[in-house]
Each structure stands twice: as C-alpha cells, then as structure tokens.
Design a protein around this motif. Structure first.
Motif, PDB file in Angstrom:
ATOM      1  N   UNK A  48       0.952  -1.353  -0.078  1.00 16.64           N
ATOM      2  CA  UNK A  48       0.071   0.292  -0.037  1.00 16.64           C
ATOM      3  C   UNK A  48       0.968   1.287  -0.097  1.00 16.64           C
ATOM      4  N   UNK A  49       2.116   0.727  -0.219  1.00 18.45           N
ATOM      5  CA  UNK A  49       3.038   2.288   0.087  1.00 18.45           C
ATOM      6  C   UNK A  49       3.753   2.615  -1.406  1.00 18.45           C
ATOM      7  N   UNK A  50       4.299   3.386  -1.736  1.00 20.21           N
ATOM      8  CA  UNK A  50       4.424   4.180  -3.996  1.00 20.21           C
ATOM      9  C   UNK A  50       4.816   4.505  -3.166  1.00 20.21           C
ATOM     10  N   UNK A  51       6.696   4.604  -4.189  1.00 16.73           N
ATOM     11  CA  UNK A  51       7.780   5.295  -3.852  1.00 16.73           C
ATOM     12  C   UNK A  51       7.898   6.275  -5.223  1.00 16.73           C
ATOM     13  N   UNK A  52       7.024   7.730  -4.839  1.00 12.82           N
ATOM     14  CA  UNK A  52       7.300   8.191  -6.175  1.00 12.82           C
ATOM     15  C   UNK A  52       8.255   8.950  -6.938  1.00 12.82           C
ATOM     16  N   UNK A 322      -4.068   4.521  -1.048  1.00 14.83           N
ATOM     17  CA  UNK A 322      -2.456   4.443  -1.115  1.00 14.83           C
ATOM     18  C   UNK A 322      -1.776   4.955  -0.289  1.00 14.83           C
ATOM     19  N   UNK A 323      -0.287   4.749   0.105  1.00 13.55           N
ATOM     20  CA  UNK A 323       0.418   6.094   0.568  1.00 13.55           C
ATOM     21  C   UNK A 323       1.241   6.287  -0.279  1.00 13.55           C
ATOM     22  N   UNK A 324       1.954   7.676  -0.281  1.00 15.59           N
ATOM     23  CA  UNK A 324       2.841   7.850  -1.176  1.00 15.59           C
ATOM     24  C   UNK A 324       4.017   7.961  -0.328  1.00 15.59           C
ATOM     25  N   UNK A 325       5.323   7.604  -0.947  1.00 14.52           N
ATOM     26  CA  UNK A 325       6.777   8.684  -0.201  1.00 14.52           C
ATOM     27  C   UNK A 325       7.691   9.372  -1.238  1.00 14.52           C
ATOM     28  N   UNK A 326       7.687  10.754  -0.733  1.00 15.86           N
ATOM     29  CA  UNK A 326       8.404  10.952  -2.036  1.00 15.86           C
ATOM     30  C   UNK A 326       9.740  11.161  -1.029  1.00 15.86           C
TER      31      UNK A 326
END
Length: 342
Positions: A48-52, A322-326
């Motif tokens: 559920x985590x996306x490293x954008x 979802x959870x976005x990681x910057x």
C-alpha cells in the motif's frame, strides 16, 4: 543507494538512501537511533506504499513474525506479530476453525498494516475483531497497548494515520474472535451463496479477487488505488436516479458509500493507459505499472486524470487509498504535483 523496486508492489523505478530490518523487539532500539539521526519510513510488504520519488532516508522493513493463541469458553484470543503476512494469517485462522476474517482474503500486506488502514472488504472491517494494538513508542522507548476504542477506527482510517503517525512502530495486533460465528454475505457476489461455510466464503473471495486483481509479481500495482467515496444521501439519490445500476451502500444516517471502480469504469477509463501506467482492464479501481518501467511522475499524472474525469462526469471527488513516499517521507497527493513537476 538501494533500489526500492523490489520493496513495494507497484515496482516504480526509484532508490532509497539505506535499508534496515527489524527482526526482533531488541532491534527496535536501532530504530530509535534511526529516528534520532535522520529520516526513515517503516514498511511491511510495500503493498500500500508507493515510492514516487527517490527517497533520501532509510527504509525500515518489518520482519517481526509469530502467532500465539489462547481461548475461553466464548472467545479465541490471537496475538499476531506485525510482520506476518495478512493472508497467511487468515488461512491460519481458518485452519484453526477461527472464523470472521474470511471476507478479507487475499488483501495484500502485513498484519501490522491492518489497523493503520482499518482494512475492509465485502462488508467486513478488521476493527470488528481487533481487541488491542501493541506498539513501540519511539519517544519513550516503551511498548504500549491501545485498546480498540482508542484506536479511533474509521473508514480506511485510524489514530495511526494521525496522532500516532510519526512516533510508533506497531509490534503486535491482538484479535478477539467470538466462537459463535455468522457469515457476512450482504455484498455481491457473496450474496449468491447459500448458507456458506467460512471456507466457502474465503474460496469465493479468492476466486473473485484472482479474476479481477492483477498479481503484483506479474504487473506492478497497489491493489485498490482509490477509496470508495462517501457522499451525502441527497447526492447519492441524484446519481442513483440517473444511473440505476450504481452500486451504493449505507454508510451512516446522512451519507452513502459509492463504488469508485464503477465510477471510473462508467467514465470510460477502464483499460485507459498513459505511457507506462494504466487503469486495469478488469478492475478499474486498480492502477498498474503495466510495462514495468513506470516512474512516479507518470503515475501521479494518471491518477490526477482519473480523479478529474470522474469529478467532471459525476461531481464526485475520489481520494487515493495508497500511501505516497517522496524525497523526504510520506507526502499528500495534493502536494505531489508541485513536488514532482516543480
């Protein structure tokens, strides 16, 4: 630098500064050192985590595993370490004749993620069975316990997304299951089952999910990308009058929950692609890295297009689940356009 591609199920091309593992409670002291020395983020299976973007901190992988069972005359009490795979735990329950979680079959991720998101499917939310949640307090260095009511569970929401977002590491989730079980089959297609067993419900959910949802090992995705929107009864009635087949469900006395996947499909976006990303051709609620070569910019552009198209057609706002990681940690979707496009 470490590639994040194998660490999150969307498999975007990005890197992180460092990766560390938590394999035991004793390792949590190292986690506190990480919080004192720089940026970090905790993930389980990254479903559920996306490293954008390239992440400048340390990715901490939760590897805590183990299950303990106690029972009374009326209940099963199951204590589950947070790094256990969720579906493996559901299967373990069924094999031990502990029922209630069968509707939540094949939801990707770890047990530790389930209270954060208050995962749910086919009319069941996990909050119904959580007795309490144990977590490591990064400020005090102590293990704390939070009872169900204090977890402030809501629709895909909990206190772990708010007040306890930045200073906790969930170590265990303690469940309480009544020995008297009633099947929950209000939602289609489960409502076509006749007096089903828990195993039959599990099998049906697995069958449906396998048909509609792509395997992230084959096609990068994060499962359901958007939450089902909550709208006022008035707005829901207006849409139902216009679209009689619109799936809708009672949420509370003033609002209804609509099916986001239906809205996206009816907006003509099922199977729509944009570069290396796409709306899945079997389940419009899922966005995919369909070539395996997508980056964060493409994904945010597609998600923004889907949200705008649905709003223009139905007047309904979609919100990512979802959870976005910057670059420096979790970031809100509303901030991503500025972060990515400059």
């Amino acid at each position: 630098m470490f590639s994040t591609k194998p660490l999150h199920s969307f498999h975007l091309s990005s890197v992180a500064n460092n990766v560390a593992e938590i394999n035991s409670i004793d390792d949590l002291s190292c986690l506190k050192e990480l919080t004192d020395s720089g940026e970090y983020i905790v993930i389980g299976e990254g479903s559920n985590t996306i490293f954008v973007e390239n992440y400048m901190g340390t990715i901490v992988l939760n590897k805590l595993v183990g299950i303990e069972l106690e029972e009374t005359k009326d209940h099963f009490y199951v204590s589950v370490s947070s790094g256990n795979n969720w579906n493996d735990f559901v299967v373990w329950c069924l094999s031990n004749k502990i029922y209630g979680l069968e509707n939540l079959a094949l939801i990707p991720g770890t047990v530790g993620a389930c209270p954060i998101q208050n995962i749910g499917a086919y009319g069941v939310e996990v909050k119904k069975f959580i007795d309490n949640v144990e977590y490591y307090d990064l400020e005090s260095g102590q293990i704390c316990t939070l009872d169900n009511e204090l977890c402030e569970f809501g629709y895909r929401d909990s206190i772990f997304k708010h007040d306890l977002k930045f200073n906790t590491f969930i170590t265990k989730v303690n469940f309480k299951f009544p020995k008297t079980w009633q099947p929950q089959v209000d939602y289609a297609p489960l409502n076509k089952l006749t007096n089903p067993s828990a195993n039959e419900i599990y099998d049906k959910v697995c069958e449906v999910r396998a048909l509609k949802l792509p395997d992230p090992k084959t096609i990068g995705n994060a499962g359901s990308f958007f939450k089902n929107p909550i709208v006022s009864n008035k707005k829901a009635d207006e849409l139902i009058y216009q679209y009689e087949d619109l799936p809708n469900y009672h949420f509370n006395s003033t609002s209804k929950k609509l099916a986001a996947g239906w809205l996206i499909e009816k907006a003509g976006l099922k199977g729509f692609s944009l570069g290396n990303v796409a709306v899945h051709d079997k389940q419009a609620l899922v966005l995919t890295n369909h070539t395996g070569n997508a980056d964060g910019k493409e994904l945010i552009e597609l998600a923004s297009y889907v949200m705008k198209t649905v709003h223009d057609k139905f007047g309904v706002s979609l919100e990512p689940e979802v959870r976005f990681i910057g670059k420096h940690g979790e970031v809100k979707f509303s901030e991503l356009n500025q972060n990515i496009y400059g």
